[in-house]
Design an enzyme around this catalytic site. Structure first.
Site, mmCIF file in Angstrom:
data_model
loop_
_atom_site.group_PDB
_atom_site.id
_atom_site.type_symbol
_atom_site.label_atom_id
_atom_site.label_comp_id
_atom_site.label_asym_id
_atom_site.label_seq_id
_atom_site.Cartn_x
_atom_site.Cartn_y
_atom_site.Cartn_z
ATOM 1 N N GLU A 149 0.755 -0.989 0.005
ATOM 2 C CA GLU A 149 0.072 -0.108 0.114
ATOM 3 C C GLU A 149 1.021 1.076 -0.181
ATOM 4 O O GLU A 149 0.901 1.792 -1.115
ATOM 5 C CB GLU A 149 -1.212 -0.142 1.081
ATOM 6 C CG GLU A 149 -1.571 -1.479 0.688
ATOM 7 C CD GLU A 149 -3.149 -1.648 0.278
ATOM 8 O OE1 GLU A 149 -3.246 -2.667 -0.511
ATOM 9 O OE2 GLU A 149 -4.134 -1.055 0.599
ATOM 10 N N ASN A 190 -2.973 2.120 6.664
ATOM 11 C CA ASN A 190 -3.110 0.468 6.619
ATOM 12 C C ASN A 190 -2.442 0.045 5.488
ATOM 13 O O ASN A 190 -2.352 0.555 4.483
ATOM 14 C CB ASN A 190 -4.814 0.646 6.378
ATOM 15 C CG ASN A 190 -5.474 -0.529 6.503
ATOM 16 O OD1 ASN A 190 -5.669 -1.139 7.487
ATOM 17 N ND2 ASN A 190 -6.113 -1.083 5.511
ATOM 18 N N HIS A 226 -4.393 -10.368 4.939
ATOM 19 C CA HIS A 226 -4.704 -11.385 4.092
ATOM 20 C C HIS A 226 -3.961 -12.252 3.977
ATOM 21 O O HIS A 226 -2.907 -12.035 3.274
ATOM 22 C CB HIS A 226 -4.799 -10.556 2.842
ATOM 23 C CG HIS A 226 -6.102 -9.381 2.778
ATOM 24 N ND1 HIS A 226 -7.460 -9.636 2.914
ATOM 25 C CD2 HIS A 226 -5.832 -8.020 2.489
ATOM 26 C CE1 HIS A 226 -8.157 -8.498 2.992
ATOM 27 N NE2 HIS A 226 -7.221 -7.579 2.815
ATOM 28 N N GLU A 254 -8.295 -6.313 8.060
ATOM 29 C CA GLU A 254 -8.834 -6.899 6.926
ATOM 30 C C GLU A 254 -8.708 -8.438 6.967
ATOM 31 O O GLU A 254 -8.478 -8.995 5.833
ATOM 32 C CB GLU A 254 -8.379 -6.225 5.754
ATOM 33 C CG GLU A 254 -8.524 -4.636 5.566
ATOM 34 C CD GLU A 254 -8.067 -4.161 4.237
ATOM 35 O OE1 GLU A 254 -7.971 -5.074 3.244
ATOM 36 O OE2 GLU A 254 -7.882 -3.134 4.122
ATOM 37 N N ASP A 256 -8.468 -12.412 6.660
ATOM 38 C CA ASP A 256 -9.112 -13.512 5.883
ATOM 39 C C ASP A 256 -7.777 -14.516 5.638
ATOM 40 O O ASP A 256 -6.796 -14.017 5.709
ATOM 41 C CB ASP A 256 -9.863 -13.176 4.894
ATOM 42 C CG ASP A 256 -9.291 -12.178 3.695
ATOM 43 O OD1 ASP A 256 -8.025 -12.282 3.307
ATOM 44 O OD2 ASP A 256 -10.060 -11.694 2.855
HETATM 45 O O1 G3I Z 1 -18.651 -1.392 -9.021
HETATM 46 C C1 G3I Z 1 -18.327 -2.194 -10.066
HETATM 47 C C2 G3I Z 1 -19.626 -2.433 -10.758
HETATM 48 O O2 G3I Z 1 -20.315 -1.566 -11.363
HETATM 49 C C3 G3I Z 1 -19.287 -3.503 -11.879
HETATM 50 O O3 G3I Z 1 -20.389 -4.028 -12.509
HETATM 51 C C4 G3I Z 1 -18.592 -4.764 -11.238
HETATM 52 C C5 G3I Z 1 -18.261 -5.708 -12.562
HETATM 53 O O4 G3I Z 1 -17.115 -6.423 -11.941
HETATM 54 O O5 G3I Z 1 -17.429 -4.229 -10.715
HETATM 55 C C6 G3I Z 1 -17.709 -3.413 -9.471
HETATM 56 O O6 G3I Z 1 -16.533 -2.917 -8.780
HETATM 57 C C7 G3I Z 1 -15.731 -3.914 -8.142
HETATM 58 C C8 G3I Z 1 -15.647 -3.426 -6.844
HETATM 59 O O7 G3I Z 1 -14.951 -4.119 -5.829
HETATM 60 C C9 G3I Z 1 -17.382 -3.182 -5.960
HETATM 61 O O8 G3I Z 1 -17.919 -4.243 -5.967
HETATM 62 C C10 G3I Z 1 -14.580 -4.154 -8.822
HETATM 63 O O9 G3I Z 1 -14.594 -5.201 -9.895
HETATM 64 C C11 G3I Z 1 -13.737 -5.304 -7.784
HETATM 65 O O10 G3I Z 1 -12.291 -5.263 -8.150
HETATM 66 C C12 G3I Z 1 -13.772 -4.323 -6.348
HETATM 67 O O11 G3I Z 1 -13.148 -5.228 -5.457
HETATM 68 C C13 G3I Z 1 -12.676 -4.697 -4.303
HETATM 69 C C14 G3I Z 1 -11.228 -4.733 -4.057
HETATM 70 O O12 G3I Z 1 -10.767 -4.108 -2.891
HETATM 71 C C15 G3I Z 1 -10.646 -3.813 -5.015
HETATM 72 O O13 G3I Z 1 -9.356 -3.631 -4.904
HETATM 73 C C16 G3I Z 1 -13.283 -5.636 -3.295
HETATM 74 O O14 G3I Z 1 -14.574 -5.707 -3.119
HETATM 75 C C17 G3I Z 1 -12.820 -5.015 -1.745
HETATM 76 O O15 G3I Z 1 -13.196 -6.135 -0.831
HETATM 77 C C18 G3I Z 1 -11.285 -5.032 -1.579
HETATM 78 O O16 G3I Z 1 -10.803 -4.407 -0.693
HETATM 79 C C19 G3I Z 1 -9.397 -4.151 -0.474
HETATM 80 C C20 G3I Z 1 -9.269 -3.078 0.423
HETATM 81 O O17 G3I Z 1 -10.098 -2.044 0.247
HETATM 82 C C21 G3I Z 1 -7.715 -2.856 0.750
HETATM 83 N N1 G3I Z 1 -7.082 -4.054 1.067
HETATM 84 C C22 G3I Z 1 -7.018 -5.053 0.227
HETATM 85 C C23 G3I Z 1 -8.880 -5.606 0.147
HETATM 86 C C24 G3I Z 1 -8.816 -6.783 -0.836
HETATM 87 O O18 G3I Z 1 -8.358 -6.634 -1.999
#
Ligand code: G3I
Length: 334
Positions: A149, A190, A226, A254, A256
């Protein structure tokens, strides 16, 4: 019993879970998330991020974040903000912007200040059992570049729009803006892969020491955690203590612990041990304020969509049954 109840009884502030807005249409999911014997704190997984909150410059939308904030308030749960500045999930006007240093300073200051200001007083930390607010300290997680990060795994700074334009000063710009917006907010940096001794955790220690020497507000460090089954770092407690020795608080933000699917009895048994040892590391360090899992059920884990063939990372399975991991956590909290 329940994870939050046990954590409180053991002197921690909370045991919590991340959640995300799309899941909140699942009534059985919401019922469990809202059980504050299990979860005394929630973190929005996506809806307070930059792309969600300032999709175009100067236009702020807090709709999704407000839903999670309201749910926490209704449930008597604490809320962690997540996040101010991160290289990922940026709107294109930020990610692809060509900013002067002065302009980007203004962009960061406006974003962090408006975000933290919006949630001022709503990000509670601590209601006692009579619902009297005993500690209205906000905990805004200030999260900087990810997948290493602020840092790459070798401890060097990540190349992104913030660092490439402002150098490491972007960290203090964001922290100062957040502090100005809510002087009671606890400000965290973080990161992940800082849970073991090595180049990256040393880089984070050095950053925090520099911020302290420069008089920049910094209250805590969040350890994302993670992890992979069977590969939980053995030096986690030592690292937590290195940070609390600087006068900071720490939190597991976070957690898992993923595995290669299918989940076998042997893998689930190892996962139980791994959850126990991670939570035990926090229990053993007085300045570790709490543990947050990155959602509570495998049904809504981010892992399978990111790591093909991996998953089963959380203490409840996809049909909301407790896994052996749950017992690992309670053993550590008891
Ligand atoms: O919002 C769009 C939506 O419009 C679209 O239809 C859909 C199709 O795939 O994607 C949606 O966006 C997704 C977003 O989550 C919201 O659901 C992204 O593709 C997806 O990549 C994104 O993933 C998030 C990820 O961060 C992105 O880096 C995870 O949900 C979320 O749990 C994860 O959390 C992160 C922390 O913020 C930081 N530390 C790591 C952790 C795990 O990666």
């Amino acid at each position: 019993s329940g994870l939050h109840t046990l954590a409180k009884a053991a002197g921690k502030l909370y045991f919590g879970s991340a959640t995300d807005n799309p899941e909140l249409t699942d009534t059985a999911y919401v019922a469990k998330l809202s059980d504050n014997a299990e979860f005394g704190q929630i973190t929005p997984g996506n809806s307070m991020k930059w792309d969600a909150t300032e999709p175009t410059r100067g236009t702020f939308t807090f709709t999704g974040g407000d839903v999670v904030a309201s749910l926490a308030e209704k449930n008597g749960q604490l809320l962690r903000g997540h996040n101010c500045v991160w290289y990922n999930q940026l709107p294109s006007w930020v990610a692809n912007g060509h900013f002067t240093a002065a302009d980007l300073t203004d962009v960061i200051t406006t974003h962090c200040g408006t975000l933290v200001g919006h949630y001022k007083g709503q990000i509670f930390l601590g209601c006692d059992q009579r619902s009297v607010v005993v500690n209205r300290i906000a905990r805004a997680t200030f999260l900087i570049p990810s997948y290493s990060e602020p840092f790459n795994d070798d401890g060097t700074w990540r190349s992104d729009v913030f660092f490439n334009t402002l150098g490491q000063s972007y960290v203090s710009i964001a922290l100062k803006a957040a502090r100005a917006a809510d002087p009671n907010a606890k400000l965290y940096i973080n990161d992940y892969n800082i849970e073991q001794t090595g180049a990256k955790s040393t880089a984070m220690l050095n950053l925090v020491k520099q911020l302290q020497a420069d008089g920049v507000p910094i209250d805590g460090v969040g350890f994302q955690s993670h992890f992979i089954v069977g590969e939980v770092p053995g030096s986690f407690q030592t690292v937590l203590e290195q940070f609390t020795a600087l006068g900071l608080e720490v939190a597991i933000t976070e957690l898992d612990i993923r595995m290669t699917l299918p989940a076998t009895d042997a893998l689930l048994a190892q996962q139980q041990k791994d959850y126990q040892s991670v939570v035990q590391a926090c229990m053993n360090v007085q300045g570790c304020v709490g543990v947050t899992i990155w959602d509570w059920t495998d049904k809504y884990s981010w892992v399978p969509s990111t790591f093909s063939g991996q998953g089963a990372a959380l203490p409840w399975d996809e049909t909301f049954n407790k896994k052996p991991a749950y017992s690992g956590i309670t053993a550590a909290l008891a």
